[in-house]
Structure formats: structure tokens, C-alpha cells
Design a protein around this motif. Structure first.
Motif, PDB file in Angstrom:
ATOM      1  N   ILE A  92       0.906  -1.188  -0.029  1.00  0.00           N
ATOM      2  CA  ILE A  92       0.045   0.140   0.017  1.00  0.00           C
ATOM      3  C   ILE A  92       0.769   1.309   0.007  1.00  0.00           C
ATOM      4  O   ILE A  92       0.456   2.297  -0.499  1.00  0.00           O
ATOM      5  N   LYS A  93       2.092   1.217   0.506  1.00  0.00           N
ATOM      6  CA  LYS A  93       2.986   2.496   0.896  1.00  0.00           C
ATOM      7  C   LYS A  93       3.725   2.747  -0.630  1.00  0.00           C
ATOM      8  O   LYS A  93       4.652   3.592  -0.472  1.00  0.00           O
ATOM      9  N   LYS A  94       3.415   1.936  -1.717  1.00  0.00           N
ATOM     10  CA  LYS A  94       4.157   2.199  -2.707  1.00  0.00           C
ATOM     11  C   LYS A  94       4.012   3.598  -3.370  1.00  0.00           C
ATOM     12  O   LYS A  94       4.919   4.138  -4.231  1.00  0.00           O
ATOM     13  N   TYR A  95       3.052   4.378  -2.935  1.00  0.00           N
ATOM     14  CA  TYR A  95       2.958   5.796  -3.453  1.00  0.00           C
ATOM     15  C   TYR A  95       3.131   6.693  -2.234  1.00  0.00           C
ATOM     16  O   TYR A  95       2.737   6.249  -1.108  1.00  0.00           O
ATOM     17  N   ASN A  96       3.393   7.855  -2.652  1.00  0.00           N
ATOM     18  CA  ASN A  96       3.278   8.902  -1.573  1.00  0.00           C
ATOM     19  C   ASN A  96       2.169   9.477  -1.455  1.00  0.00           C
ATOM     20  O   ASN A  96       1.818  10.500  -2.039  1.00  0.00           O
ATOM     21  N   TRP A  97       1.429   9.004  -0.338  1.00  0.00           N
ATOM     22  CA  TRP A  97       0.077   9.393   0.028  1.00  0.00           C
ATOM     23  C   TRP A  97       0.148  10.770   0.962  1.00  0.00           C
ATOM     24  O   TRP A  97      -0.731  11.334   1.133  1.00  0.00           O
ATOM     25  N   CYS A  98       1.314  11.441   1.181  1.00  0.00           N
ATOM     26  CA  CYS A  98       1.659  12.529   1.903  1.00  0.00           C
ATOM     27  C   CYS A  98       1.159  12.148   3.502  1.00  0.00           C
ATOM     28  O   CYS A  98       1.733  12.131   4.524  1.00  0.00           O
ATOM     29  N   ASN A  99      -0.215  12.126   3.641  1.00  0.00           N
ATOM     30  CA  ASN A  99      -0.529  11.760   4.933  1.00  0.00           C
ATOM     31  C   ASN A  99      -1.394  10.544   4.868  1.00  0.00           C
ATOM     32  O   ASN A  99      -2.521  10.388   4.241  1.00  0.00           O
ATOM     33  N   LEU A 100      -0.994   9.403   5.628  1.00  0.00           N
ATOM     34  CA  LEU A 100      -1.548   8.142   5.350  1.00  0.00           C
ATOM     35  C   LEU A 100      -1.957   7.450   6.976  1.00  0.00           C
ATOM     36  O   LEU A 100      -1.304   7.816   7.700  1.00  0.00           O
ATOM     37  N   SER A 101      -3.237   7.241   6.851  1.00  0.00           N
ATOM     38  CA  SER A 101      -3.705   6.457   8.164  1.00  0.00           C
ATOM     39  C   SER A 101      -4.389   5.362   7.928  1.00  0.00           C
ATOM     40  O   SER A 101      -5.183   5.322   6.762  1.00  0.00           O
ATOM     41  N   PHE A 102      -4.489   4.393   8.812  1.00  0.00           N
ATOM     42  CA  PHE A 102      -5.214   3.160   8.117  1.00  0.00           C
ATOM     43  C   PHE A 102      -5.391   2.285   9.330  1.00  0.00           C
ATOM     44  O   PHE A 102      -4.755   2.110  10.319  1.00  0.00           O
ATOM     45  N   ASP A 103      -6.542   1.470   9.128  1.00  0.00           N
ATOM     46  CA  ASP A 103      -7.152   0.475  10.154  1.00  0.00           C
ATOM     47  C   ASP A 103      -7.309  -0.756   9.259  1.00  0.00           C
ATOM     48  O   ASP A 103      -8.021  -0.940   8.741  1.00  0.00           O
ATOM     49  N   ILE A 104      -6.110  -1.789   9.597  1.00  0.00           N
ATOM     50  CA  ILE A 104      -6.165  -3.129   8.717  1.00  0.00           C
ATOM     51  C   ILE A 104      -6.570  -4.028  10.123  1.00  0.00           C
ATOM     52  O   ILE A 104      -5.429  -4.417  10.734  1.00  0.00           O
ATOM     53  N   LYS A 105      -7.527  -4.861   9.598  1.00  0.00           N
ATOM     54  CA  LYS A 105      -7.879  -5.806  10.684  1.00  0.00           C
ATOM     55  C   LYS A 105      -7.878  -7.279   9.981  1.00  0.00           C
ATOM     56  O   LYS A 105      -8.359  -7.511   8.819  1.00  0.00           O
ATOM     57  N   LEU A 106      -6.870  -8.207  10.314  1.00  0.00           N
ATOM     58  CA  LEU A 106      -6.825  -9.511   9.877  1.00  0.00           C
ATOM     59  C   LEU A 106      -7.914 -10.355  10.781  1.00  0.00           C
ATOM     60  O   LEU A 106      -7.999 -10.487  11.598  1.00  0.00           O
ATOM     61  N   CYS A 107      -8.872 -10.871   9.669  1.00  0.00           N
ATOM     62  CA  CYS A 107     -10.013 -11.765  10.042  1.00  0.00           C
ATOM     63  C   CYS A 107      -9.748 -13.189   9.905  1.00  0.00           C
ATOM     64  O   CYS A 107      -9.520 -13.604   8.749  1.00  0.00           O
ATOM     65  N   LYS A 108      -9.248 -13.789  11.140  1.00  0.00           N
ATOM     66  CA  LYS A 108      -9.091 -15.369  10.898  1.00  0.00           C
ATOM     67  C   LYS A 108     -10.605 -16.033  10.923  1.00  0.00           C
ATOM     68  O   LYS A 108     -11.583 -15.811  11.418  1.00  0.00           O
ATOM     69  N   THR A 109     -10.672 -16.956   9.732  1.00  0.00           N
ATOM     70  CA  THR A 109     -11.965 -17.610   9.488  1.00  0.00           C
ATOM     71  C   THR A 109     -11.475 -19.289   9.264  1.00  0.00           C
ATOM     72  O   THR A 109     -10.457 -19.708   9.199  1.00  0.00           O
ATOM     73  N   ASN A 110     -12.385 -19.913   8.867  1.00  0.00           N
ATOM     74  CA  ASN A 110     -12.241 -21.412   8.602  1.00  0.00           C
ATOM     75  C   ASN A 110     -11.994 -21.610   7.360  1.00  0.00           C
ATOM     76  O   ASN A 110     -11.925 -22.827   6.894  1.00  0.00           O
ATOM     77  N   LEU A 111     -11.542 -20.571   6.518  1.00  0.00           N
ATOM     78  CA  LEU A 111     -11.014 -20.931   4.954  1.00  0.00           C
ATOM     79  C   LEU A 111      -9.579 -21.204   5.394  1.00  0.00           C
ATOM     80  O   LEU A 111      -8.835 -21.108   6.424  1.00  0.00           O
ATOM     81  N   THR A 112      -8.896 -21.993   4.046  1.00  0.00           N
ATOM     82  CA  THR A 112      -7.557 -22.133   3.894  1.00  0.00           C
ATOM     83  C   THR A 112      -6.898 -20.962   3.899  1.00  0.00           C
ATOM     84  O   THR A 112      -7.327 -19.842   3.276  1.00  0.00           O
ATOM     85  N   SER A 113      -5.575 -20.891   4.294  1.00  0.00           N
ATOM     86  CA  SER A 113      -4.854 -19.935   4.260  1.00  0.00           C
ATOM     87  C   SER A 113      -4.098 -19.948   2.905  1.00  0.00           C
ATOM     88  O   SER A 113      -4.153 -20.822   2.276  1.00  0.00           O
ATOM     89  N   LYS A 114      -3.861 -18.521   2.666  1.00  0.00           N
ATOM     90  CA  LYS A 114      -3.340 -18.399   1.222  1.00  0.00           C
ATOM     91  C   LYS A 114      -1.755 -18.097   1.092  1.00  0.00           C
ATOM     92  O   LYS A 114      -1.094 -17.650   0.050  1.00  0.00           O
ATOM     93  N   SER A 115      -1.064 -18.423   2.238  1.00  0.00           N
ATOM     94  CA  SER A 115       0.464 -18.052   2.345  1.00  0.00           C
ATOM     95  C   SER A 115       1.090 -18.718   1.182  1.00  0.00           C
ATOM     96  O   SER A 115       2.318 -18.239   1.330  1.00  0.00           O
ATOM     97  N   SER A 116       0.703 -19.606   0.678  1.00  0.00           N
ATOM     98  CA  SER A 116       1.788 -20.263  -0.268  1.00  0.00           C
ATOM     99  C   SER A 116       1.728 -19.603  -1.404  1.00  0.00           C
ATOM    100  O   SER A 116       2.630 -19.719  -2.369  1.00  0.00           O
TER     101      SER A 116
END
Length: 345
Positions: free
Chosen positions: A51-75
Motif C-alpha cells: 500500500i505504501k508504494k505511493y507517496n500519500w503524504c498523510n496516511l492513516s489506516f486501520d487494517i484488521k486481519l480476520c481469521k476464518t475457517n477458510l484455507t490460508s493463502k500464504s503459499s
């Protein structure tokens, strides 16, 4: 394993839900961005990047990782990176459409300067001249070829109702982590070379890069000979290769360099003595003499990155042209031009 098969097995990349507020000037310069992201990470914790690949000048964010019963996509290769890049590009294109500006103009205006880069990525310690993303992006988008292709796309869309074409240029700033990894290089009696690799090959070109680096290093011992065809990779396990580490970064190439340096140190005195006797020395004859002199032709190494290179940034950009059948949904990639800064020798 083929990347497409990998995608099918784990059901694609993580789903995300993104809401944002963005502030910008009439020339397309973005001044503020607030993000609220829900990230379906599946059964294990994961992350979102780029997300930080651009210069947003002022950046704020609220990112929530939601753990569910789906498979992980980490591979997935670069897990979370594609999603973050997609979010950033969606915002850029939204701003461009509101202002009726060409999208690449807005992209270029909001690329990082070196000063903003070190603010958004506080670990960056490279020199300003090594921040090459603006140059890379300009090489792809500021050419007559790109302008002609964009005009061709526009004309095609004006004359075709059910089939459309699109062209888009996307920059990338990708953060790489370097981990400690072990390795080993062995030279056999027939002058072939075997390299033990702690990481696995899953389509990212790890084995190719390690082979190339091993051959490049050991070619210092021979005159105008290519050793690439003599190198083979041995897939190891946790019994033969402890602390194998992860796949990111140049760690596996670096540990091959360390092992090759050990072998070069053992063989270089023999090479010099043979040159004094016979002149030029071939690789096969050098190894044959080394075997006769009982020189150890196997070396192990353990690469530990320093604090300065444990994390670093990669820069690149790509221009892709696609054709879409609106009725069937079929998408065809017509052409992709990729430019990537792979460093300096």
C-alpha cells in the motif's frame, strides 16, 4: 509446482474489503489517505503489503486481519502483496477518473521522491541514486511506443462493441526480508558441481539464480569457460540442511557465494602453480589435479544478513495490454513489458 495449480489448490488470494477517504489537488497530487481494511486471512494470521508504494503524504489506516475457517493463502508468491498493490491502484485510478486526467499522469505525480521514500520505509539506508523507480516508470510510459499503443487501444474500443482492449502501467515497491540460511557446494571427480539449497523451487526461479551465481563465482578459476551446464541443484531436507530458512531475498545466492569463496581459496594456489608449469589451465584439469592432491572440494557456509541488508526494497514496473470479450468474460493478455532494477555488479 506450477503457480496456476497453486492458485487453484488454495482458492486464489485473500479476499479483502476496503473503504477509503482520499484527498487530492486538481493536478492529481494526493495529499491524504485514510484506509479501513478487512482482510480475510483464513485459518492463520497473514499480512497485506505494497500500500505504501505511493507517496500519500498523510496516511492513516486501520487494517484488521480476520481469521476464518477458510484455507490460508500464504503459499502464494508475495502473499498480501498483490492485494495491497490492487488497493493502491484502485485509488489512483479513482482520482484520475474524477479529475479526467490520464491515469499514468496521476501515478507519476504520486511516486515517491527519495525523501518521502525514507519516511514511509524507515529502514531504507540506500543512497538516493539507487532509488530508480521514477526512471523505470518513465522508460515504460514516456516512450513513443507506449503512446502509439494507447492510441491503438482507443481506436479499437471505438470500433468494437463486444470486445474491448485496455493498457495499464503499474509501478511496484516490494520489501524483501533476508533470513539466515545454510548451504553447501561440492565439486566431484568428473568436475561437475552440486549445490545444496535449503529453499524450495516453486516457480520463483530460486534454483536458476543459485546455479547462475555458483557458475559465475567458480568461473574465476578457469579461462573463458562456462560452468553453468556443470552445476546441478540438490534438493535437501531438514536432516541434511538444518535451518533452511525462507525463500525471500538473495540469501540463497549469498550463501552459495560464501561456499564458492572457500573453494576458490583452496584451489587458487594450485591453479597458479599449474599455470607456471603449463600455461592455461582448464576446469577439468584443475579439478583432476585437486583430486590427486587431496584438496577438500566440498564447502559449507551459513549466510547471516547484517542489520543493514536484512530488509531492502525492490523497484519495478510493468505495462500490460489486454483484450476482453464482454459477452464471455474471456481475457487475453496481448503483451506485457516489464522493467526491473536487479541491482549492480
Amino acid at each position: 509446482m506450477d503457480c496456476n495449480i497453486d492458485m487453484v489448490m488454495v482458492g486464489g488470494r485473500h479476499p479483502i474489503n476496503v473503504r477509503y477517504d482520499v484527498g487530492f489537488k486538481s493536478d492529481g497530487k494526493i495529499t491524504a489517505l485514510n484506509l479501513r481494511v478487512l482482510f480475510n486471512s483464513g485459518i492463520s494470521k497473514d499480512f497485506i503489503e505494497n500500500i505504501k508504494k505511493y507517496n500519500w503524504c498523510n496516511l492513516s489506516f486501520d487494517i484488521k486481519l480476520c481469521k476464518t475457517n477458510l484455507t490460508s493463502k500464504s503459499s502464494m508468491w508475495a502473499p498480501g502483496g498483490v492485494q495491497g498493490s490492487f488497493v493502491a491502484e484502485a485509488i489512483i485510478e479513482h482520482v484520475a477518473s474524477v479529475l479526467f486526467l490520464e491515469t499514468n499522469t496521476v501515478r507519476r505525480k504520486n511516486l515517491h521522491s527519495y525523501e518521502s521514500l525514507i519516511l514511509f520505509y524507515d529502514f531504507v539506508n540506500e543512497e538516493a541514486k539507487n532509488y530508480t523507480l521514477p526512471t523505470i516508470f518513465d522508460k515504460l510510459t514516456a516512450t513513443l511506443d507506449y503512446k502509439n499503443r494507447a492510441e491503438t487501444v482507443r481506436k479499437f474500443n471505438c470500433t468494437n462493441k463486444w470486445k474491448k482492449r485496455g493498457i495499464s502501467s503499474v509501478p511496484i515497491v516490494y520489501m524483501v526480508h533476508c533470513y539466515p540460511v545454510p548451504g553447501g557446494v561440492s565439486i566431484f571427480n568428473d568436475a561437475s558441481i552440486a549445490v545444496e539449497v535449503g529453499g524450495i523451487e516453486l516457480g520463483q526461479g530460486l534454483w536458476t539464480k543459485v546455479k547462475q551465481m555458483t557458475a559465475f563465482c567458480l568461473e574465476k578459476l578457469c579461462e573463458n569457460e562456462s560452468l553453468l551446464e556443470r552445476v546441478r541443484i540438490i534438493q535437501t531436507d531438514t536432516l541434511s540442511m538444518l535451518q533452511g530458512g525462507k525463500l525471500e531475498g538473495a540469501a540463497h545466492q549469498n550463501r552459495a557465494v560464501l561456499a564458492c569463496d572457500i573453494l576458490i581459496g583452496r584451489l587458487i594456489p594450485l591453479k597458479h602453480s599449474l599455470q607456471e608449469e603449463n600455461g592455461a589451465v582448464s576446469w577439468v584439469s584443475l579439478i583432476s589435479k585437486a583430486v590427486q592432491h587431496s584438496i577438500n572440494l566440498s564447502a559449507s557456509s551459513f549466510f547471516v544478513p547484517s542489520l543493514n541488508n536484512a530488509r531492502y526494497l525492490n523497484y519495478g514496473a510493468a505495462t500490460s495490454e489486454v483484450k476482453i470479450d464482454i459477452l464471455s468474460g474471456e481475457t487475453t493478455i496481448l503483451r506485457s513489458d516489464i522493467s526491473y532494477d536487479c541491482g549492480q555488479n
